[in-house]
Design a protein around this motif. Structure first.
Motif, PDB file in Angstrom:
ATOM      1  N   MET A 180       0.703  -1.351  -0.028  1.00 29.73           N
ATOM      2  CA  MET A 180       0.069  -0.060   0.048  1.00 29.73           C
ATOM      3  C   MET A 180       0.689   1.145  -0.059  1.00 29.73           C
ATOM      4  N   GLY A 181       2.011   1.324   0.702  1.00 30.01           N
ATOM      5  CA  GLY A 181       2.674   2.468   0.783  1.00 30.01           C
ATOM      6  C   GLY A 181       3.287   2.520  -0.606  1.00 30.01           C
ATOM      7  N   ARG A 182       4.008   1.609  -1.267  1.00 28.48           N
ATOM      8  CA  ARG A 182       4.420   1.835  -2.760  1.00 28.48           C
ATOM      9  C   ARG A 182       3.476   2.048  -3.646  1.00 28.48           C
ATOM     10  N   ALA A 183       2.371   1.690  -3.549  1.00 28.34           N
ATOM     11  CA  ALA A 183       1.032   1.853  -4.406  1.00 28.34           C
ATOM     12  C   ALA A 183       0.895   3.744  -4.064  1.00 28.34           C
ATOM     13  N   LEU A 184       0.815   4.313  -2.956  1.00 28.51           N
ATOM     14  CA  LEU A 184       0.560   5.639  -2.522  1.00 28.51           C
ATOM     15  C   LEU A 184       1.511   6.655  -3.247  1.00 28.51           C
ATOM     16  N   LEU A 185       3.008   5.877  -2.911  1.00 32.30           N
ATOM     17  CA  LEU A 185       4.064   6.629  -3.492  1.00 32.30           C
ATOM     18  C   LEU A 185       4.126   6.702  -4.821  1.00 32.30           C
ATOM     19  N   PHE A 186       3.874   5.724  -5.609  1.00 29.76           N
ATOM     20  CA  PHE A 186       3.733   5.718  -6.862  1.00 29.76           C
ATOM     21  C   PHE A 186       2.589   6.803  -7.536  1.00 29.76           C
ATOM     22  N   VAL A 187       1.498   6.748  -7.107  1.00 29.33           N
ATOM     23  CA  VAL A 187       0.305   7.590  -7.469  1.00 29.33           C
ATOM     24  C   VAL A 187       0.611   8.874  -7.134  1.00 29.33           C
ATOM     25  N   GLY A 188       1.337   9.424  -6.130  1.00 25.87           N
ATOM     26  CA  GLY A 188       1.718  10.574  -5.515  1.00 25.87           C
ATOM     27  C   GLY A 188       2.732  10.985  -6.409  1.00 25.87           C
ATOM     28  N   VAL A 189       3.735  10.189  -6.615  1.00 22.67           N
ATOM     29  CA  VAL A 189       4.853  10.856  -7.774  1.00 22.67           C
ATOM     30  C   VAL A 189       4.408  11.275  -8.979  1.00 22.67           C
ATOM     31  N   VAL A 190       3.701  10.498  -9.556  1.00 25.48           N
ATOM     32  CA  VAL A 190       3.113  10.526 -11.096  1.00 25.48           C
ATOM     33  C   VAL A 190       2.131  11.750 -11.027  1.00 25.48           C
ATOM     34  N   THR A 191       1.313  11.817 -10.056  1.00 25.87           N
ATOM     35  CA  THR A 191       0.274  13.126 -10.108  1.00 25.87           C
ATOM     36  C   THR A 191       1.082  14.387  -9.767  1.00 25.87           C
ATOM     37  N   ALA A 192       1.919  14.397  -8.809  1.00 26.63           N
ATOM     38  CA  ALA A 192       2.998  15.718  -8.813  1.00 26.63           C
ATOM     39  C   ALA A 192       3.463  15.890 -10.039  1.00 26.63           C
ATOM     40  N   ALA A 193       4.009  15.105 -10.888  1.00 21.83           N
ATOM     41  CA  ALA A 193       4.440  15.282 -12.096  1.00 21.83           C
ATOM     42  C   ALA A 193       3.694  15.960 -13.175  1.00 21.83           C
ATOM     43  N   ALA A 194       2.252  15.345 -13.303  1.00 23.58           N
ATOM     44  CA  ALA A 194       1.382  15.860 -13.862  1.00 23.58           C
ATOM     45  C   ALA A 194       1.041  17.362 -13.609  1.00 23.58           C
ATOM     46  N   LEU A 195       1.194  17.714 -12.327  1.00 17.22           N
ATOM     47  CA  LEU A 195       0.819  19.030 -11.784  1.00 17.22           C
ATOM     48  C   LEU A 195       1.848  20.067 -12.204  1.00 17.22           C
ATOM     49  N   LEU A 196       3.080  19.733 -11.877  1.00 17.82           N
ATOM     50  CA  LEU A 196       4.333  20.472 -11.739  1.00 17.82           C
ATOM     51  C   LEU A 196       5.008  20.587 -13.229  1.00 17.82           C
ATOM     52  N   GLY A 197       5.048  19.532 -13.974  1.00 12.87           N
ATOM     53  CA  GLY A 197       5.556  19.390 -15.005  1.00 12.87           C
ATOM     54  C   GLY A 197       4.946  19.591 -16.349  1.00 12.87           C
ATOM     55  N   ARG A 198       3.720  20.430 -16.204  1.00 16.64           N
ATOM     56  CA  ARG A 198       3.000  20.519 -17.459  1.00 16.64           C
ATOM     57  C   ARG A 198       3.919  21.109 -18.534  1.00 16.64           C
ATOM     58  N   ARG A 199       4.441  22.170 -18.276  1.00 20.44           N
ATOM     59  CA  ARG A 199       5.442  23.178 -19.418  1.00 20.44           C
ATOM     60  C   ARG A 199       6.226  21.953 -20.079  1.00 20.44           C
ATOM     61  N   VAL A 200       6.958  21.135 -19.160  1.00 19.36           N
ATOM     62  CA  VAL A 200       7.925  20.430 -20.176  1.00 19.36           C
ATOM     63  C   VAL A 200       7.379  19.204 -20.917  1.00 19.36           C
ATOM     64  N   LEU A 201       6.055  18.737 -20.345  1.00 18.56           N
ATOM     65  CA  LEU A 201       5.270  17.778 -21.183  1.00 18.56           C
ATOM     66  C   LEU A 201       4.713  18.598 -22.404  1.00 18.56           C
ATOM     67  N   GLU A 202       4.370  19.734 -22.315  1.00 19.54           N
ATOM     68  CA  GLU A 202       3.719  20.638 -23.365  1.00 19.54           C
ATOM     69  C   GLU A 202       5.176  20.450 -24.416  1.00 19.54           C
TER      70      GLU A 202
END
Length: 420
Positions: A180-202
């Motif tokens: 469960m800890g790994r699941a939450l960590l994985f989901v949190g990291v990817v979600t943070a990347a979506a929010l903070l890395g939008r310009r890079v992804l663009e």
């Protein structure tokens, strides 16, 4: 070798096409038709490896598209309403399945899987039916979409937790907590990347060629699915998060346009593969349980939808239509049934499969006739003598009184004339 591969692939696609045609003729969703076709093909000499590979791609693309439909910004703006309605739906619809699993002796694992499968509605069935029936502008549709958003996000996290806990090699309290800890960590990291890395992804996906763009997005989806498996989760979670990442960019519509044909094809194969995996012997053993779960699941959804509709200020008819709209079950329930089968819980998997089939069929019919059912349950109150059943000679005196003509405004010079 190549001839056998082509024959198997052609047979699978032909079976899916026939199932889809039959569903359209009957006015039903294609999802239960694909599952039933898979159950009917059990025992047929199909290339199991081929079906497994195509089904894996199907669930990956299906969950990728579900993630792509979300907008974190819109979720944050409407968070209060979505959290209120979604929490109410969760509190009403999850406990019946959990209690049933515990009472049947299937343990906490079986109870949680059954509760999740009975709780979550089918976004695919409801969204397609809403568009086909032209009900996007109905007052209850916005409430239904808010509930579906909450359900899909909650079930994505629930699926991650259950896959991390149930599918562990040697499940124990320590491995469950670690998973469960790994699941939450994985989901949190990817979600943070979506929010903070939008310009890079663009910039990364600012590709002129559609072919190269398609390959690049496909690589992102498959690599995140692989990373999810490496973290001890289901590949579906990685695909869902890949869609969530791209939903925050300006490339969202382009992705939908290019990937939509692939999603429809491979998702159909996924549902057929699920039908192939259903143990019909176990389903025959638990059919009374599946029937009872169907009744309880339908009543719980209609009740939750009614409650949410009244809290949202909808009239009685719209509130009942909201409840009927939320009845179908589908993709997430199928995924939970697959986890149950992998964990060796054949009866749980069969009970989920039976209830999903019944609720998807019942829910589709309920959505189609929701306006008529709502009118029958809540008829319009009679306002005239004729509507109340009085004789015609008496009812004729019930004509509405004509409204009085509005008074003509007095002109300035008329006051002087009257005073004279």
């Amino acid at each position: 070798m190549h001839g056998g591969f082509l024959l198997g692939a052609g047979a699978v696609l032909l079976a899916l096409a026939l199932a889809g045609m039959g569903a359209r003729v009957l006015g039903q969703s294609v999802i239960p038709a694909y599952i039933l076709m898979g159950m009917g093909l059990r025992g047929a000499e199909l290339d199991e490896h081929l079906v497994e590979v195509l089904a894996t791609l199907g669930v990956v693309l299906l969950l990728f598209f579900m993630g792509l439909e979300f907008s974190l910004g819109a979720l944050l703006r409407n968070r209060r309403r979505i959290v209120r309605d979604g929490s109410l739906d969760l509190l009403v619809c999850f406990p019946p399945g959990l209690a049933a699993g515990l009472l049947l002796g299937w343990g906490w694992t079986g109870g949680l899987l059954l509760g999740g499968a009975l709780y979550v509605s089918s976004s695919a069935i409801i969204a397609k039916a809403t568009i086909e029936m032209r009900r996007s502008a109905n007052p209850e549709t916005e409430s239904a979409l808010g509930v579906l958003v909450y359900e899909d996000l909650a079930m994505a996290l629930f699926l991650a937790l259950m896959s991390g806990a149930v599918l562990a090699a040697n499940p124990s309290a320590g491995t469950v907590v670690l998973g469960m800890g790994r699941a939450l960590l994985f989901v949190g990291v990817v979600t943070a990347a979506a929010l903070l890395g939008r310009r890079v992804l663009e910039r990364v996906f600012d590709i002129e060629s559609d072919d190269v763009f398609l390959l690049s997005v496909g690589a992102l989806v498959l690599l995140l699915a692989w990373a999810a498996i490496g973290a001890g989760l289901s590949e579906a979670i990685g695909a869902f998060l890949a869609g969530l990442v791209l939903s925050e960019t300006d490339h969202r519509e382009r992705v939908q346009r290019l990937f939509l044909p692939l999603e429809g094809l491979f998702a159909a194969i996924f549902f057929l593969a699920f039908g192939l995996s259903v143990d019909t012997g176990a389903l025959l053993q638990v059919w009374p349980v599946a029937l009872a779960l169907t009744v309880v699941g339908a009543i719980a959804k209609v009740g939750a939808g009614w409650w949410i509709g009244k809290l949202s200020g909808h009239p009685n008819r719209a509130s009942l239509s909201l409840g009927l709209t939320l009845v179908p079950r589908g993709e997430f329930s199928v995924l939970l049934a697959g986890i149950a089968a992998t964990a060796g819980l054949a009866q749980v998997s069969a009970a989920i499969a039976g209830s999903v089939l019944a609720l998807s069929l019942l829910g589709t019919v309920g959505m189609r006739y929701a306006p008529a059912i709502s009118r029958r349950v809540f008829p319009r109150r009679a306002t005239s003598l004729a509507e109340r059943g009085f004789r015609a000679d008496l009812a004729m005196h019930d004509a509405p009184v004509p409204a009085a003509a509005p008074a003509r405004p007095e002109r300035p010079w008329e006051g002087d004339q009257r005073s004279r």
